[in-house]
Design a protein around this motif. Structure first.
Motif, mmCIF file in Angstrom:
data_model
loop_
_atom_site.group_PDB
_atom_site.id
_atom_site.type_symbol
_atom_site.label_atom_id
_atom_site.label_comp_id
_atom_site.label_asym_id
_atom_site.label_seq_id
_atom_site.Cartn_x
_atom_site.Cartn_y
_atom_site.Cartn_z
ATOM 1 N N GLY A 151 18.159 43.678 18.670
ATOM 2 C CA GLY A 151 19.138 43.252 19.666
ATOM 3 C C GLY A 151 18.628 42.244 20.671
ATOM 4 N N LEU A 152 17.591 41.481 20.318
ATOM 5 C CA LEU A 152 17.021 40.511 21.249
ATOM 6 C C LEU A 152 17.169 39.077 20.743
ATOM 7 C CD1 LEU A 152 13.795 42.350 22.465
ATOM 8 C CD2 LEU A 152 15.952 42.037 23.694
ATOM 9 N N SER A 153 18.225 38.818 20.017
ATOM 10 C CA SER A 153 18.516 37.444 19.620
ATOM 11 C C SER A 153 18.723 36.602 20.879
ATOM 12 C CB SER A 153 19.779 37.409 18.755
ATOM 13 O OG SER A 153 20.117 36.087 18.398
ATOM 14 N N GLY A 154 18.047 35.473 20.941
ATOM 15 C CA GLY A 154 18.151 34.636 22.131
ATOM 16 C C GLY A 154 17.096 34.925 23.179
ATOM 17 N N HIS A 156 13.688 35.454 22.213
ATOM 18 C CA HIS A 156 12.387 35.322 21.539
ATOM 19 C C HIS A 156 11.330 34.714 22.450
ATOM 20 C CE1 HIS A 156 14.424 35.183 17.281
ATOM 21 N NE2 HIS A 156 14.900 36.156 18.045
ATOM 22 N N ASP A 157 11.719 33.770 23.299
ATOM 23 C CA ASP A 157 10.750 33.031 24.111
ATOM 24 C C ASP A 157 10.632 33.562 25.539
ATOM 25 O OD1 ASP A 157 10.219 31.291 21.987
ATOM 26 O OD2 ASP A 157 11.915 30.008 22.511
ATOM 27 N N ARG A 158 11.287 34.680 25.822
ATOM 28 C CA ARG A 158 11.198 35.259 27.161
ATOM 29 C C ARG A 158 9.894 36.049 27.316
ATOM 30 N NH1 ARG A 158 16.309 35.417 29.661
ATOM 31 N NH2 ARG A 158 17.499 33.665 28.791
ATOM 32 N N TYR A 159 9.408 36.094 28.555
ATOM 33 C CA TYR A 159 8.181 36.826 28.865
ATOM 34 C C TYR A 159 8.539 38.213 29.409
ATOM 35 C CZ TYR A 159 5.612 32.546 28.045
ATOM 36 O OH TYR A 159 5.075 31.439 27.440
ATOM 37 N N PRO A 160 7.601 39.172 29.344
ATOM 38 C CA PRO A 160 7.923 40.544 29.739
ATOM 39 C C PRO A 160 8.572 40.673 31.110
ATOM 40 C CG PRO A 160 5.824 40.520 28.603
ATOM 41 C CD PRO A 160 6.258 39.085 28.732
ATOM 42 N N HIS A 161 8.137 39.872 32.097
ATOM 43 C CA HIS A 161 8.722 39.991 33.435
ATOM 44 C C HIS A 161 10.180 39.536 33.469
ATOM 45 C CE1 HIS A 161 7.611 35.664 33.641
ATOM 46 N NE2 HIS A 161 8.604 35.576 34.523
ATOM 47 N N GLU A 162 10.625 38.857 32.417
ATOM 48 C CA GLU A 162 12.017 38.414 32.331
ATOM 49 C C GLU A 162 12.891 39.414 31.577
ATOM 50 O OE1 GLU A 162 12.041 33.707 32.019
ATOM 51 O OE2 GLU A 162 10.685 34.559 30.508
ATOM 52 N N LEU A 163 12.307 40.520 31.143
ATOM 53 C CA LEU A 163 13.019 41.506 30.338
ATOM 54 C C LEU A 163 13.127 42.831 31.089
ATOM 55 C CD1 LEU A 163 11.157 40.898 26.944
ATOM 56 C CD2 LEU A 163 13.321 39.871 27.677
ATOM 57 N N SER A 164 14.236 43.534 30.889
ATOM 58 C CA SER A 164 14.391 44.871 31.458
ATOM 59 C C SER A 164 13.480 45.854 30.731
ATOM 60 C CB SER A 164 15.844 45.323 31.337
ATOM 61 O OG SER A 164 16.178 45.527 29.963
ATOM 62 N N GLY A 165 13.377 47.072 31.275
ATOM 63 C CA GLY A 165 12.548 48.089 30.635
ATOM 64 C C GLY A 165 12.998 48.398 29.220
ATOM 65 N N GLY A 166 14.313 48.508 29.031
ATOM 66 C CA GLY A 166 14.837 48.777 27.695
ATOM 67 C C GLY A 166 14.562 47.641 26.734
ATOM 68 N N MET A 167 14.649 46.404 27.225
ATOM 69 C CA MET A 167 14.376 45.250 26.372
ATOM 70 C C MET A 167 12.898 45.191 26.000
ATOM 71 S SD MET A 167 16.804 42.530 28.377
ATOM 72 C CE MET A 167 16.719 41.142 27.251
ATOM 73 N N GLN A 168 12.017 45.544 26.931
ATOM 74 C CA GLN A 168 10.594 45.586 26.626
ATOM 75 C C GLN A 168 10.299 46.617 25.540
ATOM 76 O OE1 GLN A 168 7.964 45.838 30.040
ATOM 77 N NE2 GLN A 168 9.308 44.546 31.264
ATOM 78 N N GLN A 169 10.976 47.761 25.591
ATOM 79 C CA GLN A 169 10.772 48.766 24.552
ATOM 80 C C GLN A 169 11.278 48.275 23.197
ATOM 81 O OE1 GLN A 169 8.323 50.797 25.846
ATOM 82 N NE2 GLN A 169 9.306 52.274 24.527
ATOM 83 N N ARG A 170 12.298 47.450 23.209
ATOM 84 C CA ARG A 170 12.788 46.856 21.953
ATOM 85 C C ARG A 170 11.736 45.921 21.356
ATOM 86 N NH1 ARG A 170 18.856 46.749 21.631
ATOM 87 N NH2 ARG A 170 19.613 48.013 23.367
ATOM 88 N N VAL A 171 11.084 45.146 22.217
ATOM 89 C CA VAL A 171 9.996 44.280 21.739
ATOM 90 C C VAL A 171 8.881 45.137 21.147
ATOM 91 C CG1 VAL A 171 8.246 42.585 22.396
ATOM 92 C CG2 VAL A 171 10.526 42.473 23.424
#
Length: 280
Positions: A151-154, A156-171
């Motif tokens: 669920g992280l289409s779009g 790919h080039d973001r850094y961890p500080h730009e992602l929520s906790g849930g998004m980081q777990q997806r990575v």
């Protein structure tokens, strides 16, 4: 033939019933088997027994949760299966072959996402490939596909500080899948998330598992997570940890938020909760 293989069940016992040991039928070979595994740690006051004669078997493409209280040896179990720790006694086998050290076909997702802050989501997913010296260019397309899958289409080039906790777990989940593991070990991966995000991640993890079908060994102390996600829930005692019950979860898939109010879901959850009240 090991005692685990002799005693393993084709299906776990229904809630409230003692398991009836029998050998696996055709096509039911075990991907992972722990037989009589004990782990003892040294301490100033003498050896500390973390796991005591633990038997556990996981079939291919199955989702098995290990449910237990804090301090029951769940994290020790993660280290054993991932090859970071050897048992004091007992055996561990993958496809009938004794385990020896870390394995490429075991993916691990930890409680914290543990992303490198200076690397993008895509580069974090590719990290296991770089560490093993394999071709990053060859794996890049798969890494992008996995980020899309979680669920992280779009992003790919973001850094961890730009992602929520849930998004980081997806990575982190995509990273654990990059080597196409036969078994995915997840150590309370949602414990640091808020309740709403945890619920969303349960649904997403089920979707990803249904699409990719690795075996999953999911370590948790959440009854809701265990019942919602699993084919079986293996219940561990307090320290020293050992299996006290193996419960089949017979809820149809795919499961959604309405499953949480299903009478069978409530019945299974209450059974597990009552078991912990009796045990502890």
């Amino acid at each position: 033939m090991s005692s685990v293989r002799q005693a393993v069940r084709d299906e776990a016992a229904p809630a409230g019933q003692a398991p009836a040991p029998r050998r696996p039928g055709p096509g039911k070979s075990m991907l992972l088997e722990l037989c009589g595994v004990s782990v003892s740690y040294p301490s100033r006051r003498g050896p500390v027994l973390a796991l005591d004669k633990l038997d556990l078997a996981v079939q291919p493409s199955s989702f098995v949760s290990v449910l237990g209280p804090s301090g029951c040896g769940k994290s020790t179990l993660v280290k054993l299966v991932s090859g970071l720790l050897k048992p004091t006694t007992g055996t561990i086998e993958f496809d009938g072959v004794p385990a020896s050290g870390a394995r490429d076909d075991v993916g691990v997702a930890f409680q914290q996402a543990a992303l490198l802050p200076w690397k993008s989501a895509l580069e974090n997913v590719l990290l296991p490939i770089r560490l093993t010296g394999k071709s990053v260019q060859t794996a890049a397309a798969r890494a992008r596909s996995l980020l899309d899958l979680v669920g992280l289409s779009g992003f790919h080039d973001r850094y961890p500080h730009e992602l929520s906790g849930g998004m980081q777990q997806r990575v982190s989940l995509a990273r654990s899948l990059i080597r196409d593991p036969s078994i995915l070990v997840m150590d309370e991966p949602f414990s640091a998330l808020d309740a709403m995000t945890r619920e969303n991640m349960m649904i997403e993890l089920q979707r990803i598992w249904l699409e990719t079908r690795p075996s999953v060994l999911f370590i948790t102390h959440s009854i809701q997570e265990a019942v919602f996600l699993s084919d079986r829930v293996v219940v561990m005692s307090g320290r020293p940890g050992k299996v006290i019950e193996d419960v089949a979860i017979d809820l149809p898939r795919p499961r959604d938020v309405h499953t949480l109010a299903d009478p069978r879901f409530v019945e299974l959850s209450n059974h597990l909760r009552d078991m912990f009240n009796r045990e502890h």
